[in-house]
Design a protein around this motif. Structure first.
Motif, PDB file in Angstrom:
ATOM      1  N   LEU A 167      14.877  16.230  20.259  1.00 41.57           N
ATOM      2  CA  LEU A 167      14.448  16.518  18.885  1.00 41.57           C
ATOM      3  C   LEU A 167      15.437  16.037  17.830  1.00 41.57           C
ATOM      4  CD1 LEU A 167      13.016  20.113  19.336  1.00 41.57           C
ATOM      5  CD2 LEU A 167      11.726  18.018  18.898  1.00 41.57           C
ATOM      6  N   THR A 226      11.647  10.331  19.133  1.00 41.99           N
ATOM      7  CA  THR A 226      11.123  11.425  18.301  1.00 41.99           C
ATOM      8  C   THR A 226      11.497  11.265  16.824  1.00 41.99           C
ATOM      9  OG1 THR A 226      13.061  12.746  18.852  1.00 41.99           O
ATOM     10  CG2 THR A 226      11.064  13.124  20.170  1.00 41.99           C
ATOM     11  N   ILE A 238       9.082  12.460  14.189  1.00 36.81           N
ATOM     12  CA  ILE A 238       9.050  13.891  13.871  1.00 36.81           C
ATOM     13  C   ILE A 238      10.059  14.202  12.769  1.00 36.81           C
ATOM     14  CG2 ILE A 238       9.560  16.208  14.770  1.00 36.81           C
ATOM     15  CD1 ILE A 238       8.584  15.173  17.522  1.00 36.81           C
TER      16      ILE A 238
END
Length: 118
Positions: free
Chosen positions: A22, A28, A31
């Motif tokens: 994350l 990612t 995101i």
């Protein structure tokens, strides 16, 4: 449900890997993008350096701050991992195992890189 040492190890490694996924991994990035402003600066040798700063206000600032802090994101990743483990062990088991194995691979890669650089 009793937590064994093996369960704790798997949960810890899965949390480690999910947190890194994350906060740092390129895969990612999509995101994180809505929560950061990209700043480009030229350093003293003429190379471009890119910095990511959390957005200035509102919910985007909150999530930008959260995603820029490995420790903060780690708490939430741990909460998600443990909740998944307790609420749906059958679904959680393969996901956690994959994350844990990837976590071990990440650690091994760091060790290998350390010895290659010496």
């Amino acid at each position: 449900m009793k937590i064994t040492f093996l369960n704790l190890l798997i949960l810890s490694l899965a949390t480690f890997r999910l947190t890194r996924l994350l906060v740092f991994d390129k895969i990612t990035e999509f995101i994180r993008d809505p929560f950061f402003d990209e700043i480009k600066e030229e350093d003293e040798v003429g190379e471009m350096e890119v910095y990511y700063l959390p957005k200035k206000t509102g919910v985007k600032k909150f999530f930008g701050e959260l995603l820029s802090c490995y420790w903060c994101s780690g708490i939430w990743a741990a909460a998600l991992i443990v909740a998944l483990f307790y609420l749906s062990p059958a679904i959680a088991a393969p996901i956690l195992l994959i994350l844990a194995v990837a976590g071990i691979a990440s650690i091994l890669e760091l060790v290998v890189q350390y010895f290659i650089e010496k």
